[in-house]
Design an enzyme around this catalytic site. Structure first.
Site, PDB file in Angstrom:
ATOM      1  N   ASP A  45       0.830  -1.205   0.000  1.00  0.00           N
ATOM      2  CA  ASP A  45       0.000   0.000   0.000  1.00  0.00           C
ATOM      3  C   ASP A  45       0.866   1.257   0.000  1.00  0.00           C
ATOM      4  O   ASP A  45       0.350   2.372  -0.080  1.00  0.00           O
ATOM      5  CB  ASP A  45      -0.996  -0.004   1.158  1.00  0.00           C
ATOM      6  CG  ASP A  45      -0.348  -0.155   2.522  1.00  0.00           C
ATOM      7  OD1 ASP A  45       0.893  -0.149   2.603  1.00  0.00           O
ATOM      8  OD2 ASP A  45      -1.097  -0.291   3.517  1.00  0.00           O
ATOM      9  N   SER A  46       2.184   1.071   0.030  1.00  0.00           N
ATOM     10  CA  SER A  46       3.114   2.183  -0.201  1.00  0.00           C
ATOM     11  C   SER A  46       2.874   2.833  -1.550  1.00  0.00           C
ATOM     12  O   SER A  46       3.314   3.966  -1.790  1.00  0.00           O
ATOM     13  CB  SER A  46       4.560   1.690  -0.122  1.00  0.00           C
ATOM     14  OG  SER A  46       4.769   0.553  -0.944  1.00  0.00           O
ATOM     15  N   ASP A  84      -0.623  -6.323   0.061  1.00  0.00           N
ATOM     16  CA  ASP A  84      -1.185  -5.731   1.271  1.00  0.00           C
ATOM     17  C   ASP A  84      -2.703  -5.718   1.233  1.00  0.00           C
ATOM     18  O   ASP A  84      -3.305  -5.486   0.171  1.00  0.00           O
ATOM     19  CB  ASP A  84      -0.715  -4.281   1.413  1.00  0.00           C
ATOM     20  CG  ASP A  84       0.598  -4.156   2.150  1.00  0.00           C
ATOM     21  OD1 ASP A  84       0.900  -5.030   2.983  1.00  0.00           O
ATOM     22  OD2 ASP A  84       1.324  -3.176   1.900  1.00  0.00           O
ATOM     23  N   GLU A 181       9.220  -3.788  10.878  1.00  0.00           N
ATOM     24  CA  GLU A 181       9.589  -2.492  10.305  1.00  0.00           C
ATOM     25  C   GLU A 181      10.059  -1.528  11.381  1.00  0.00           C
ATOM     26  O   GLU A 181       9.374  -1.315  12.388  1.00  0.00           O
ATOM     27  CB  GLU A 181       8.413  -1.880   9.538  1.00  0.00           C
ATOM     28  CG  GLU A 181       8.762  -0.540   8.916  1.00  0.00           C
ATOM     29  CD  GLU A 181       7.753  -0.044   7.885  1.00  0.00           C
ATOM     30  OE1 GLU A 181       7.976   1.058   7.357  1.00  0.00           O
ATOM     31  OE2 GLU A 181       6.770  -0.751   7.609  1.00  0.00           O
TER      32      GLU A 181
END
Length: 263
Positions: A45-46, A84, A181
């Site tokens: 979804d980046s 995602d 992350e």
């Protein structure tokens, strides 16, 4: 490239073979990445930031992930493909199952969801249906407002223990892979060594089983302040192909990320 499966990735962990992963959003780049030997790609979804120009991942819709998953799969038929589930697309079991079906039917091998203990029942329901799930803890970009920005997680003792607990709980619930992350390198080491599933790091040091970077970061074409864990592999290589080869080699050899790119 021969087809990459979850069993193959699990064997890499068992045999302590490190692996590189990258985000991908379209046919052309995914084809190039597979040709150069990238075994795992993430339709993240980046894309909300790198493709659509938003300032966060929150505006991304399930239709966007579905569209880009189809494109990436056409370019990379043999790579292991994660996609995602975007913000608020897995707020209930029913909604999760419906949206997961769309993504798997678009070509993904595995779906990735962000969060900790509250996802246990969701993971169990997906696992019952033989759907591969990747967890994502530490810095979770979909929680950016709650976290008050993009910053390292797990520095304080209580927060570190929470992340450890989440990792074990999610593995017990049935996740088959985990993304860590922006957590301290030694915390990521402890989690990786004590889980039986493959662990992929981004901004979490070199002790994880694999590494992932956003493709635009890896190629040095992201505007704004560069994040500490980002290395531009293109600037000294002359071609995208050579940049990808260097990235793969540095990850496999344990040279990336070095201390310079770790917390």
């Amino acid at each position: 490239m021969e087809s990459i499966t979850i069993s193959k990735i699990q064997n890499w962990k068992k045999n302590q073979i490190k692996f590189a992963a990258i985000t991908a959003y379209d046919f052309s780049f995914s084809r190039l990445f597979e040709k150069e030997g990238i075994p795992i790609m993430l339709v993240g979804d980046s894309l909300g930031m790198t493709i659509q120009g938003h300032n966060s991942t929150l505006p991304v819709k399930i239709q966007d992930i579905k569209y880009h998953t189809k494109a990436v799969r056409r370019g990379a038929p043999n790579s292991f493909l994660l996609s995602d589930l975007p913000f608020m697309s897995y707020y209930s079991i029913e909604e999760t199952l419906k949206n997961t079906a769309k993504i798997i039917q678009s070509g993904a091998n595995m779906i990735k969801i962000e969060g900790g203990k509250w996802l246990v029942e969701t993971v169990k329901e997906l696992s019952k249906r033989s759907i591969l799930v990747c967890g994502h803890i530490g810095l979770t970009p979909q929680s950016i407002n709650f976290l008050s920005g993009y910053k390292i997680q797990g520095k304080e003792k209580n927060d570190a223990q929470r992340i450890i607990d989440e990792a074990f709980i999610l593995e017990e619930a049935g996740i088959k892979m985990l993304v860590l992350e922006c957590i301290p390198s030694l915390l990521a080491k402890k989690i990786t060594e004590n889980l039986s599933i493959p662990v992929i790091g981004i901004g979490s040091g070199h002790h994880t089983d694999g590494q992932i970077l956003v493709m635009q970061d890896l190629l040095g074409i992201t505007d704004g302040k560069k994040l500490k864990f980002v290395k531009n592999f293109l600037c000294h290589n002359g071609s995208i192909q050579n940049a990808i080869k260097q990235y793969i080699n540095e990850v496999k050899n344990g040279n990336f990320p070095s201390e310079k790119y770790s917390f």
